[in-house]
Design a protein around this motif. Structure first.
Motif, mmCIF file in Angstrom:
data_model
loop_
_atom_site.group_PDB
_atom_site.id
_atom_site.type_symbol
_atom_site.label_atom_id
_atom_site.label_comp_id
_atom_site.label_asym_id
_atom_site.label_seq_id
_atom_site.Cartn_x
_atom_site.Cartn_y
_atom_site.Cartn_z
ATOM 1 N N TRP A 26 0.833 -1.210 0.000
ATOM 2 C CA TRP A 26 0.000 0.000 0.000
ATOM 3 C C TRP A 26 0.865 1.257 0.000
ATOM 4 O O TRP A 26 0.585 2.207 -0.743
ATOM 5 C CB TRP A 26 -0.939 0.005 1.195
ATOM 6 N N GLU A 27 1.905 1.303 0.792
ATOM 7 C CA GLU A 27 2.785 2.476 0.829
ATOM 8 C C GLU A 27 3.488 2.669 -0.514
ATOM 9 O O GLU A 27 3.632 3.794 -0.986
ATOM 10 C CB GLU A 27 3.810 2.349 1.958
ATOM 11 N N PHE A 28 3.907 1.586 -1.129
ATOM 12 C CA PHE A 28 4.526 1.668 -2.449
ATOM 13 C C PHE A 28 3.530 2.208 -3.472
ATOM 14 O O PHE A 28 3.871 3.049 -4.313
ATOM 15 C CB PHE A 28 5.039 0.289 -2.871
ATOM 16 N N THR A 29 2.285 1.735 -3.402
ATOM 17 C CA THR A 29 1.241 2.208 -4.301
ATOM 18 C C THR A 29 0.983 3.695 -4.114
ATOM 19 O O THR A 29 0.848 4.445 -5.089
ATOM 20 C CB THR A 29 -0.057 1.410 -4.085
ATOM 21 N N GLU A 30 0.913 4.155 -2.857
ATOM 22 C CA GLU A 30 0.752 5.587 -2.582
ATOM 23 C C GLU A 30 1.889 6.385 -3.210
ATOM 24 O O GLU A 30 1.659 7.435 -3.815
ATOM 25 C CB GLU A 30 0.750 5.854 -1.077
ATOM 26 N N PHE A 31 3.095 5.908 -3.053
ATOM 27 C CA PHE A 31 4.259 6.600 -3.596
ATOM 28 C C PHE A 31 4.189 6.699 -5.118
ATOM 29 O O PHE A 31 4.373 7.773 -5.690
ATOM 30 C CB PHE A 31 5.539 5.873 -3.168
ATOM 31 N N VAL A 32 3.913 5.583 -5.763
ATOM 32 C CA VAL A 32 3.864 5.575 -7.228
ATOM 33 C C VAL A 32 2.740 6.482 -7.735
ATOM 34 O O VAL A 32 2.943 7.267 -8.668
ATOM 35 C CB VAL A 32 3.703 4.132 -7.761
ATOM 36 N N PHE A 33 1.571 6.396 -7.123
ATOM 37 C CA PHE A 33 0.475 7.256 -7.566
ATOM 38 C C PHE A 33 0.811 8.725 -7.376
ATOM 39 O O PHE A 33 0.537 9.553 -8.252
ATOM 40 C CB PHE A 33 -0.813 6.909 -6.810
ATOM 41 N N ASP A 34 1.412 9.070 -6.246
ATOM 42 C CA ASP A 34 1.721 10.471 -5.986
ATOM 43 C C ASP A 34 2.817 10.996 -6.899
ATOM 44 O O ASP A 34 2.723 12.104 -7.422
ATOM 45 C CB ASP A 34 2.130 10.674 -4.530
ATOM 46 N N GLY A 47 8.092 15.273 6.917
ATOM 47 C CA GLY A 47 7.441 14.328 7.822
ATOM 48 C C GLY A 47 6.828 13.129 7.133
ATOM 49 O O GLY A 47 6.153 12.332 7.777
ATOM 50 N N ILE A 48 7.054 12.984 5.846
ATOM 51 C CA ILE A 48 6.434 11.879 5.129
ATOM 52 C C ILE A 48 7.032 10.530 5.558
ATOM 53 O O ILE A 48 6.334 9.519 5.593
ATOM 54 C CB ILE A 48 6.521 12.076 3.596
ATOM 55 N N TYR A 49 8.294 10.524 5.935
ATOM 56 C CA TYR A 49 8.904 9.265 6.390
ATOM 57 C C TYR A 49 8.302 8.819 7.716
ATOM 58 O O TYR A 49 8.046 7.636 7.924
ATOM 59 C CB TYR A 49 10.419 9.402 6.508
ATOM 60 N N GLU A 50 8.065 9.786 8.600
ATOM 61 C CA GLU A 50 7.419 9.462 9.870
ATOM 62 C C GLU A 50 6.012 8.944 9.645
ATOM 63 O O GLU A 50 5.548 8.036 10.328
ATOM 64 C CB GLU A 50 7.394 10.687 10.787
ATOM 65 N N ASP A 51 5.298 9.523 8.669
ATOM 66 C CA ASP A 51 3.949 9.071 8.353
ATOM 67 C C ASP A 51 3.967 7.627 7.854
ATOM 68 O O ASP A 51 3.155 6.806 8.279
ATOM 69 C CB ASP A 51 3.319 9.985 7.297
ATOM 70 N N PHE A 57 3.716 0.748 11.451
ATOM 71 C CA PHE A 57 3.642 0.345 12.858
ATOM 72 C C PHE A 57 2.196 0.046 13.255
ATOM 73 O O PHE A 57 1.916 -0.960 13.914
ATOM 74 C CB PHE A 57 4.243 1.427 13.754
ATOM 75 N N VAL A 58 1.277 0.900 12.827
ATOM 76 C CA VAL A 58 -0.139 0.683 13.134
ATOM 77 C C VAL A 58 -0.648 -0.573 12.418
ATOM 78 O O VAL A 58 -1.482 -1.299 12.967
ATOM 79 C CB VAL A 58 -0.972 1.934 12.777
ATOM 80 N N ASP A 59 -0.144 -0.837 11.219
ATOM 81 C CA ASP A 59 -0.480 -2.096 10.543
ATOM 82 C C ASP A 59 -0.078 -3.287 11.410
ATOM 83 O O ASP A 59 -0.846 -4.244 11.564
ATOM 84 C CB ASP A 59 0.224 -2.201 9.195
#
Length: 71
Positions: A26-34, A47-51, A57-59
């Motif tokens: 999911w994070e990879f998909t967000e990155f590619v789309f953005d 702060g994107i790395y912290e996000d 972590f929440v996952d």
């Protein structure tokens, strides 16, 4: 045959591995789309790395909680 505590540990590790795989995908998909499709610059914000790390972590916490709820 795995039984008892060994089975629970195996299921826990398998579930967390699956959750981490989905989270990273999911994070990879967000990155590619953005960066390449939508191009709104979200991944360039401070702060994107912290996000990303907090999302992963929440996952993990959700996967662990789900395991203990179905156990």
């Amino acid at each position: 045959e795995i039984s008892g505590k060994g089975r629970a540990i195996f299921l826990f590790a398998g579930l967390l591995s699956f959750v981490v795989l989905l989270g990273v995908f999911w994070e990879f998909t967000e990155f590619v789309f953005d960066r390449y499709i939508i191009k709104n610059g979200f991944t360039l914000l401070p702060g994107i790395y912290e996000d990303t790390l907090s999302d992963l972590f929440v996952d993990l916490l959700g996967g662990a909680a789900g395991f203990f709820l179905i156990l």
